[in-house]
Design a protein around this motif. Structure first.
Motif, PDB file in Angstrom:
ATOM      1  N   THR A 168       0.834  -1.213   0.000  1.00  0.00           N
ATOM      2  CA  THR A 168       0.000   0.000   0.000  1.00  0.00           C
ATOM      3  C   THR A 168       0.864   1.257   0.000  1.00  0.00           C
ATOM      4  O   THR A 168       0.651   2.170  -0.812  1.00  0.00           O
ATOM      5  CB  THR A 168      -0.923   0.006   1.239  1.00  0.00           C
ATOM      6  OG1 THR A 168      -1.611  -1.240   1.284  1.00  0.00           O
ATOM      7  CG2 THR A 168      -1.934   1.141   1.190  1.00  0.00           C
ATOM      8  N   PHE A 169       1.864   1.295   0.878  1.00  0.00           N
ATOM      9  CA  PHE A 169       2.707   2.500   0.970  1.00  0.00           C
ATOM     10  C   PHE A 169       3.546   2.709  -0.297  1.00  0.00           C
ATOM     11  O   PHE A 169       3.711   3.833  -0.761  1.00  0.00           O
ATOM     12  CB  PHE A 169       3.617   2.449   2.194  1.00  0.00           C
ATOM     13  CG  PHE A 169       2.916   2.843   3.461  1.00  0.00           C
ATOM     14  CD1 PHE A 169       2.200   4.039   3.540  1.00  0.00           C
ATOM     15  CD2 PHE A 169       2.967   2.048   4.595  1.00  0.00           C
ATOM     16  CE1 PHE A 169       1.547   4.416   4.707  1.00  0.00           C
ATOM     17  CE2 PHE A 169       2.313   2.406   5.762  1.00  0.00           C
ATOM     18  CZ  PHE A 169       1.604   3.599   5.819  1.00  0.00           C
ATOM     19  N   ILE A 170       4.074   1.611  -0.851  1.00  0.00           N
ATOM     20  CA  ILE A 170       4.900   1.759  -2.064  1.00  0.00           C
ATOM     21  C   ILE A 170       4.013   2.221  -3.236  1.00  0.00           C
ATOM     22  O   ILE A 170       4.427   3.072  -4.033  1.00  0.00           O
ATOM     23  CB  ILE A 170       5.633   0.440  -2.416  1.00  0.00           C
ATOM     24  CG1 ILE A 170       6.558   0.000  -1.284  1.00  0.00           C
ATOM     25  CG2 ILE A 170       6.390   0.558  -3.747  1.00  0.00           C
ATOM     26  CD1 ILE A 170       7.877   0.661  -1.155  1.00  0.00           C
ATOM     27  N   TRP A 171       2.793   1.695  -3.318  1.00  0.00           N
ATOM     28  CA  TRP A 171       1.882   2.125  -4.383  1.00  0.00           C
ATOM     29  C   TRP A 171       1.488   3.591  -4.213  1.00  0.00           C
ATOM     30  O   TRP A 171       1.378   4.329  -5.184  1.00  0.00           O
ATOM     31  CB  TRP A 171       0.640   1.223  -4.437  1.00  0.00           C
ATOM     32  CG  TRP A 171       0.832   0.119  -5.427  1.00  0.00           C
ATOM     33  CD1 TRP A 171       1.419  -1.094  -5.195  1.00  0.00           C
ATOM     34  CD2 TRP A 171       0.486   0.143  -6.812  1.00  0.00           C
ATOM     35  NE1 TRP A 171       1.453  -1.819  -6.362  1.00  0.00           N
ATOM     36  CE2 TRP A 171       0.876  -1.095  -7.365  1.00  0.00           C
ATOM     37  CE3 TRP A 171      -0.126   1.079  -7.646  1.00  0.00           C
ATOM     38  CZ2 TRP A 171       0.687  -1.407  -8.711  1.00  0.00           C
ATOM     39  CZ3 TRP A 171      -0.323   0.770  -8.991  1.00  0.00           C
ATOM     40  CH2 TRP A 171       0.086  -0.466  -9.500  1.00  0.00           C
ATOM     41  N   LEU A 172       1.270   4.004  -2.959  1.00  0.00           N
ATOM     42  CA  LEU A 172       0.938   5.420  -2.719  1.00  0.00           C
ATOM     43  C   LEU A 172       2.097   6.318  -3.135  1.00  0.00           C
ATOM     44  O   LEU A 172       1.899   7.375  -3.742  1.00  0.00           O
ATOM     45  CB  LEU A 172       0.608   5.650  -1.232  1.00  0.00           C
ATOM     46  CG  LEU A 172      -0.780   5.176  -0.784  1.00  0.00           C
ATOM     47  CD1 LEU A 172      -0.931   5.316   0.734  1.00  0.00           C
ATOM     48  CD2 LEU A 172      -1.881   5.966  -1.487  1.00  0.00           C
ATOM     49  N   SER A 173       3.337   5.878  -2.826  1.00  0.00           N
ATOM     50  CA  SER A 173       4.492   6.696  -3.214  1.00  0.00           C
ATOM     51  C   SER A 173       4.659   6.701  -4.735  1.00  0.00           C
ATOM     52  O   SER A 173       5.110   7.689  -5.313  1.00  0.00           O
ATOM     53  CB  SER A 173       5.770   6.235  -2.506  1.00  0.00           C
ATOM     54  OG  SER A 173       6.179   5.016  -3.020  1.00  0.00           O
ATOM     55  N   PHE A 174       4.274   5.602  -5.387  1.00  0.00           N
ATOM     56  CA  PHE A 174       4.318   5.550  -6.858  1.00  0.00           C
ATOM     57  C   PHE A 174       3.332   6.573  -7.447  1.00  0.00           C
ATOM     58  O   PHE A 174       3.686   7.346  -8.349  1.00  0.00           O
ATOM     59  CB  PHE A 174       3.959   4.134  -7.320  1.00  0.00           C
ATOM     60  CG  PHE A 174       3.640   4.011  -8.787  1.00  0.00           C
ATOM     61  CD1 PHE A 174       4.596   4.256  -9.756  1.00  0.00           C
ATOM     62  CD2 PHE A 174       2.369   3.641  -9.198  1.00  0.00           C
ATOM     63  CE1 PHE A 174       4.294   4.138 -11.113  1.00  0.00           C
ATOM     64  CE2 PHE A 174       2.061   3.514 -10.545  1.00  0.00           C
ATOM     65  CZ  PHE A 174       3.027   3.771 -11.503  1.00  0.00           C
ATOM     66  N   LEU A 175       2.116   6.603  -6.916  1.00  0.00           N
ATOM     67  CA  LEU A 175       1.092   7.518  -7.451  1.00  0.00           C
ATOM     68  C   LEU A 175       1.445   8.969  -7.145  1.00  0.00           C
ATOM     69  O   LEU A 175       1.418   9.832  -8.032  1.00  0.00           O
ATOM     70  CB  LEU A 175      -0.283   7.158  -6.879  1.00  0.00           C
ATOM     71  CG  LEU A 175      -0.814   5.774  -7.287  1.00  0.00           C
ATOM     72  CD1 LEU A 175      -2.096   5.439  -6.535  1.00  0.00           C
ATOM     73  CD2 LEU A 175      -1.052   5.699  -8.795  1.00  0.00           C
ATOM     74  N   PHE A 176       1.820   9.240  -5.885  1.00  0.00           N
ATOM     75  CA  PHE A 176       2.134  10.616  -5.494  1.00  0.00           C
ATOM     76  C   PHE A 176       3.450  11.078  -6.133  1.00  0.00           C
ATOM     77  O   PHE A 176       3.532  12.162  -6.723  1.00  0.00           O
ATOM     78  CB  PHE A 176       2.207  10.727  -3.965  1.00  0.00           C
ATOM     79  CG  PHE A 176       2.459  12.113  -3.482  1.00  0.00           C
ATOM     80  CD1 PHE A 176       1.473  13.083  -3.566  1.00  0.00           C
ATOM     81  CD2 PHE A 176       3.690  12.469  -2.939  1.00  0.00           C
ATOM     82  CE1 PHE A 176       1.705  14.385  -3.135  1.00  0.00           C
ATOM     83  CE2 PHE A 176       3.935  13.758  -2.504  1.00  0.00           C
ATOM     84  CZ  PHE A 176       2.938  14.721  -2.599  1.00  0.00           C
ATOM     85  N   GLY A 177       4.482  10.208  -6.035  1.00  0.00           N
ATOM     86  CA  GLY A 177       5.790  10.546  -6.625  1.00  0.00           C
ATOM     87  C   GLY A 177       5.711  10.651  -8.138  1.00  0.00           C
ATOM     88  O   GLY A 177       6.360  11.507  -8.750  1.00  0.00           O
TER      89      GLY A 177
END
Lengths: 138, 107
Positions: A34-43
């Protein structure tokens, strides 16, 4: 960074995996994803829409390699991190995780690679920031 | 509880693990191809507006499709945990080294 910390948690749980902690390990593997996917979307949003201005500053400044090496490697290795984190819950839920030594090794390799790449991404980000600062003359 | 060596991997874990190894390798190949071939880079930019978004879409779709394919076919069933571990380690190390070396040499 939260994704990297969660992956480190999974790594430690996996070293001592048993009936008692396997559910917690699976939950933390989902937290990692979840956190890595959120950083992918935001980043990804920041990289595509906001970064071009910083890129121009870096390339015109004294440290153009901050973009041409660090940012380029970071933006492309991030896909590896994304795929590893997507795979982590799949291997963590393998029914043979507790008894299968080789399956545990796969899980440890995946979680360990996420930690290593996550830390490398963080460090690359710092170098890119320094490149922008140098480009702005300070 | 006794731990055993060479245990079979669940079909989906084997299939998506093999897909991970293949997609990581494919991604590094795509990096080198798009950076050295202007028309591929141009097509990737035109497809979604940014080459990175197209790259992400290709990587994610490939991972999902290859994972489903390997899981449904007999390939994953024949795979031992040790073979999968070797495939993952080889793919990750070769791909990461290739991307790093490429940008260091072309900086």
């Amino acid at each position: 960074m939260l994704g990297t910390l969660a992956a480190m948690w999974v790594f430690v749980e996996m070293l001592n995996v048993s009936e008692r902690n396997i559910r917690r390990m699976i939950r933390m593997s989902i937290v990692t994803t979840t956190f890595i996917w959120l950083s992918f979307l935001f980043g990804g949003y920041c990289y595509v829409f906001l970064y071009p201005a910083d890129k121009a500053v870096i390339l015109a400044g004294p440290q153009p390699w901050a973009h041409s090496v660090c940012m380029e490697v970071k933006e492309h290795l991030f896909f590896v991190l994304l795929l590893l984190s997507t795979y982590l819950p799949v291997i963590a839920r393998d029914g043979n995780m507790i008894r299968g030594r080789d399956i545990r090794r796969i899980g440890l390799a995946v979680a360990g690679s996420i930690v290593f790449l996550g830390l490398a991404m963080g460090r690359s980000g710092s170098i890119v920031s320094l490149g922008v600062r140098a480009g702005l003359g300070g | 509880m006794k731990r055993t060596k060479g245990t079979e991997v669940r079909r989906s874990a084997a299939g998506f693990g093999l897909s991970l190894a293949a997609t990581v390798f494919l991604s590094s190949l795509l990096v080198i191809l798009k950076e050295t071939t202007p028309w591929i880079n141009g097509w990737m930019k035109a497809a979604t507006g940014h080459h990175w978004i197209t790259h992400a879409a290709i990587v994610l779709v490939s991972y999902a499709l290859l994972g489903l394919l390997f899981s449904k076919t007999g390939i994953a069933r024949r795979l031992s945990a040790r073979t999968l571990l070797f495939a993952l380690a080889a793919s990750l190390s070769v791909s990461c080294a290739a991307i790093l070396a490429f940008y260091l040499l072309h900086a």
